[in-house]
Design an enzyme around this catalytic site. Structure first.
Site, short mmCIF file in Angstrom:
data_model
loop_
_atom_site.label_atom_id
_atom_site.label_comp_id
_atom_site.label_asym_id
_atom_site.label_seq_id
_atom_site.Cartn_x
_atom_site.Cartn_y
_atom_site.Cartn_z
N CYS A 91 31.74 -14.02 5.77
CA CYS A 91 30.43 -13.39 5.87
C CYS A 91 30.58 -11.87 5.81
CB CYS A 91 29.77 -13.79 7.18
SG CYS A 91 30.77 -13.44 8.62
N CYS A 106 32.66 -10.10 8.42
CA CYS A 106 34.11 -10.25 8.34
C CYS A 106 34.70 -9.24 7.38
CB CYS A 106 34.47 -11.66 7.90
SG CYS A 106 33.61 -12.93 8.82
#
Lengths: 78, 330
Positions: A11, A14
């Site tokens: 995502c 991250c």
């Protein structure tokens, strides 16, 4: 040489965490290899449930959010 | 308490922009300004307050709590925690595996994951602000029931045999081990830490949902101002039986979170769409979305994935029918 791993499902948070880590390591002149780990099986083995999580030299140092700059600096200096 | 937002919208729409209250455009603009300003204030204030209260609740503690609970308590608490625990939907896979590798049955884990997108603080706040407490309460109870019964159903058909191999193995390993009892000590948080958490949470959530509010209210305003008055009420207002499954199917390709769809719900209800049809549409839009289901493929075989999907569609349809019948009787 520090081995840093960002655990997460890929995502936005991250990627941002990984970028931050690389940037700060460069700024501080710390040798570090930052990688991203998206394999759910590996994430499970670390017992991590909230991503992004940061693993440095096989130690989980952080889970659940983008870490603050100060925290990252402290890990890198260790 | 919310009148101030009506006054703000009156002033901006009629005095500043000089639109007539009788015109379609004036009506739509008024609706838009009133709702957006109300939602923004409500969200910023309440998310902060709620985050203060739940600063020490996280998925790790929920896992430790659910571990070794008997099934009845498990489904109920799984669904309740799904509603109140903050976690980002991009963490669903790690959470699923974390629960599974702690030996928590698939049904309880799914009760948690099914309830989570349906009920959250933002959804509840919006419902309260826009549609009042009766519909809010009903929505929350339905969301919990779908989670609880859905979870129980999945266990009763032995859903765990359709997990991906590594996930099933993790579950079986955990069963053989004795419960470790490694309850994560609840950290005592100082007020400063809570405040910090709440501040970050409020700006994080607000940063994520503000555009959904604009999109949702914009659609709602368009419906409000431009769909001929009485059209919906006349064509769909009797809660024709087919309108509920049709609403559910329509909701599948429309992908939104609760923030975007609740303002649309308000507009549909005001325009005379029956409550059951509206709720079925809303829940289908929020919970049955392909992008998130494809993610679950990493831990589930197609068969289980399809079962969960069908389960959601059937339950939303049943909920819609039931509500339409009940509200017609009241």
């Amino acid at each position: 040489m520090k081995k840093i791993m960002v655990l997460g499902s890929g995502c936005a948070k991250c990627s941002k965490t990984a970028e931050q880590l690389e940037k700060l390591a460069q700024e501080l002149g710390v040798e570090a290899e930052v990688s991203k780990q998206t394999d759910p099986q590996v994430i499970m083995q670390y017992g991590v449930m909230s991503t992004p999580a940061v693993v440095i030299d096989d130690q989980i140092v952080h889970t659940g959010s983008i870490p603050h700059t100060e925290e990252i600096k402290a890990w890198l200096k260790r | 308490m919310f009148e101030i937002f009506t006054q703000l919208a009156d002033w901006l729409t009629y005095s500043m922009l000089g639109l007539s209250p009788q015109s379609k455009l004036g009506d739509a603009v008024h609706f838009f300004i009133e709702d957006v300003s109300k939602i923004y204030v409500l969200l910023l204030v309440m998310i902060y307050v709620i985050a203060l209260l739940r600063a020490s609740l996280n998925v790790e503690r929920v896992r430790d709590y659910l571990q070794g609970k008997n099934k009845g308590v498990g489904y109920l608490s799984g669904a309740v925690f799904g509603a109140v625990t903050p976690f980002c939907s991009c963490s669903s896979i790690p959470v699923f595996l974390g629960f599974t590798s702690a030996g928590i049955p698939v049904g309880i884990t799914m009760a948690f994951l099914l309830t989570s997108p349906l009920i959250n603080e933002v959804a509840v706040l919006l419902l309260m602000g826009l549609l009042g407490w009766k519909i809010t309460l009903m929505y929350v109870l339905i969301g919990l029931t779908v989670g609880i019964l859905g979870g129980a159903f999945l266990d009763s058909i032995g859903a765990e045999r359709w997990l991906q191999d590594f996930a099933l193995k993790a579950l079986q390993n955990a069963r053989q081990r004795k419960p470790a009892g490694q309850v994560a000590a609840a950290q005592k948080l100082t007020f400063a830490q809570r405040h910090q958490f709440a501040k970050e949470e409020a700006s994080d959530i607000f940063g994520r949902v503000w555009k959904w509010v604009i999109i949702g209210v914009g659609l709602g305003a368009a419906l409000h101002g431009f769909v001929p008055e009485g059209w919906i009420a006349q064509h769909l207002g009797d809660g024709q039986w087919w309108s509920v499954p049709a609403a559910v199917v329509l909701g599948i390709p429309l992908y939104s979170n609760a923030t975007g769809v609740i303002p649309v719900m308000e507009s549909l209800i005001v325009n005379g769409l029956p409550v059951g049809t509206t709720v079925a549409f809303c829940m289908s839009t929020v919970a049955a979305s392909f992008p998130e289901f494809i993610l679950l493929k990493q831990v589930m075989q197609w068969r289980l994935l399809a079962t969960v999907f069908a389960l959601l569609l059937v339950s939303f349809t049943l909920v819609g029918w039931l509500l339409n019948v009940v509200s017609a009787l009241m």
